[in-house]
Design an enzyme around this catalytic site. Structure first.
Site, PDB file in Angstrom:
ATOM      1  N   ARG A 111       0.873  -1.183   0.000  1.00  0.00           N
ATOM      2  CA  ARG A 111       0.000   0.000   0.000  1.00  0.00           C
ATOM      3  C   ARG A 111       0.902   1.222   0.000  1.00  0.00           C
ATOM      4  NH1 ARG A 111      -5.336   1.462   1.768  1.00  0.00           N
ATOM      5  NH2 ARG A 111      -5.431   3.578   2.608  1.00  0.00           N
ATOM      6  N   HIS A 138      -6.989   0.818  -6.716  1.00  0.00           N
ATOM      7  CA  HIS A 138      -7.337   0.273  -5.396  1.00  0.00           C
ATOM      8  C   HIS A 138      -8.220  -0.964  -5.628  1.00  0.00           C
ATOM      9  CE1 HIS A 138      -7.797  -0.020  -1.229  1.00  0.00           C
ATOM     10  NE2 HIS A 138      -8.393   1.118  -0.925  1.00  0.00           N
ATOM     11  N   GLN A 141     -10.512  -2.644  -2.816  1.00  0.00           N
ATOM     12  CA  GLN A 141     -11.702  -1.859  -2.492  1.00  0.00           C
ATOM     13  C   GLN A 141     -12.805  -2.119  -3.514  1.00  0.00           C
ATOM     14  OE1 GLN A 141     -12.368   0.466   0.202  1.00  0.00           O
ATOM     15  NE2 GLN A 141     -14.392   0.061  -0.661  1.00  0.00           N
ATOM     16  N   ASP A 233     -16.066   9.587  -2.390  1.00  0.00           N
ATOM     17  CA  ASP A 233     -14.800   9.435  -1.653  1.00  0.00           C
ATOM     18  C   ASP A 233     -14.397  10.836  -1.198  1.00  0.00           C
ATOM     19  OD1 ASP A 233     -12.450   8.456  -0.595  1.00  0.00           O
ATOM     20  OD2 ASP A 233     -11.521   7.938  -2.504  1.00  0.00           O
ATOM     21  N   CYS A 274     -15.947   4.505   0.421  1.00  0.00           N
ATOM     22  CA  CYS A 274     -14.843   3.612   0.784  1.00  0.00           C
ATOM     23  C   CYS A 274     -14.261   3.916   2.159  1.00  0.00           C
ATOM     24  CB  CYS A 274     -13.748   3.656  -0.285  1.00  0.00           C
ATOM     25  SG  CYS A 274     -13.169   5.323  -0.655  1.00  0.00           S
ATOM     26  N   ARG A 302     -14.533  -5.553   3.016  1.00  0.00           N
ATOM     27  CA  ARG A 302     -13.108  -5.457   2.703  1.00  0.00           C
ATOM     28  C   ARG A 302     -12.376  -6.692   3.240  1.00  0.00           C
ATOM     29  NH1 ARG A 302     -10.300  -1.016   2.023  1.00  0.00           N
ATOM     30  NH2 ARG A 302      -8.838  -2.502   1.095  1.00  0.00           N
TER      31      ARG A 302
END
Length: 314
Positions: A111, A138, A141, A233, A274, A302
């Site tokens: 990440r 991502h 996600q 987001d 998210c 997740r």
């Protein structure tokens, strides 16, 4: 299921470009299976004797907790490595770090900022590498989001999801890609200067043509009409804090609020985010806490989707 055979053993997940719709759906089925096992209180040890290196350049709540708990509960040993712990790209090149970790671990999660770093880890480590977020993509996600949609509407094909806000960000790009693969109509409601780049649009175009997905991008709020899900987001992504005032002023008209939810023309439209959320910026408290909100299911998913990805690859 203790003799579980990983269907994609040895592969990496860097984005969804080289994954077929059937493979993505197989991971969604596996995600639903491990979620059901978890809710029944079943305990499995499918990662017994295995280890995973969790490299984090960027802080995280859901990604880190999902990888650590999912791997640990299955009997595996997750090792957290921040930029304070290893020399990634500093004193030691990414390529050299990859070759060392590849000899010590069963898999790597990364990440961070650069997509080229996660790709180098996959190229040189010789073990599965999972993209836990980069500036470009991502993918974990996006898979959790598809599971959440599937739980609410059963079938994905033909649904419409609209992303509201910064259309260039990694979540919007990943959702466009996975929706194009799976036949989900995907729209972006965004100011023109924050439209997704042409490259990702061109990547998604043939996938959408094959699946029948319709991709639309507009700064007109009418684009949300017919949406089964409105998604947003944060307005200021990690690393862009200096742009906060400009971005806030620019994106204020793209806030998900009760009026925008009503513009879908469908009372069953759900809201997704998210997380983390800055309430009263990209979404109002009213919508975030409403019965339409699925943010907590999405956050839980997740973990289950990440467990399914690790089971599939490792």
């Amino acid at each position: 299921m203790e003799n579980f055979k990983a269907p994609f053993k040895g592969r990496s997940l860097l984005n969804w470009i080289d994954w077929t719709p059937e493979e993505i759906l197989a991971l969604l089925d596996l995600s639903a299976q491990v979620k059901a096992e978890s809710h029944r209180g079943e305990i499995h040890q499918r990662f017994l004797g295995k280890s995973i290196a969790l490299i984090f350049e960027k802080r995280s709540t859901r990604t880190r907790c999902s990888f650590e708990t999912a791997f640990g509960e299955e009997g595996g040993h997750p090792v957290f490595l921040s930029t304070q712990d290893i020399q990634l790209g500093g004193k030691e090149s990414v390529e050299d770090t990859a070759r060392v970790l590849g000899r010590m671990f069963s898999a790597i999660e990364f990440r961070g900022f650069k997509q080229e770093h996660v790709e180098a880890l996959a190229k040189y480590s010789g073990i599965p590498v999972i993209n836990g977020l980069t500036d470009e993509f991502h993918p974990t996600q996006a898979l959790a989001d598809m599971l959440t949609l599937k739980e609410n509407f059963e079938s994905l094909k033909g649904l419409k999801m609209t992303f509201c806000g910064d259309g260039r960000n990694n979540v919007a790009r990943s959702l466009m890609l996975i929706c194009a693969k799976l036949g989900v109509n995907f729209s972006i409601f965004s100011p023109t200067e924050l439209f997704p780049d042409k490259q990702i649009q061109e990547i998604c175009k043939p996938f959408a043509e094959k699946s029948g997905a319709k991709i639309e991008i507009s700064d007109n709020p009418e684009i949300v009409k017919g949406s089964n899900c409105l998604y947003t987001d944060v307005w200021v992504s990690m690393g862009e804090e200096s742009l906060k005032e400009h971005r806030t002023a620019l994106l204020r008209p793209y806030q998900v609020n009760a009026d925008l939810m009503a513009k879908t023309g469908d009372s069953s439209t759900i809201f997704m985010h998210c997380l983390p959320a800055v309430k009263e910026q990209e979404v109002t408290e009213e919508v975030f806490e409403s019965t339409a909100s699925r943010v907590w299911d999405e956050a839980e998913n997740r973990k289950h989707t990440i467990k399914a990805i690790m089971l599939g690859l490792i």
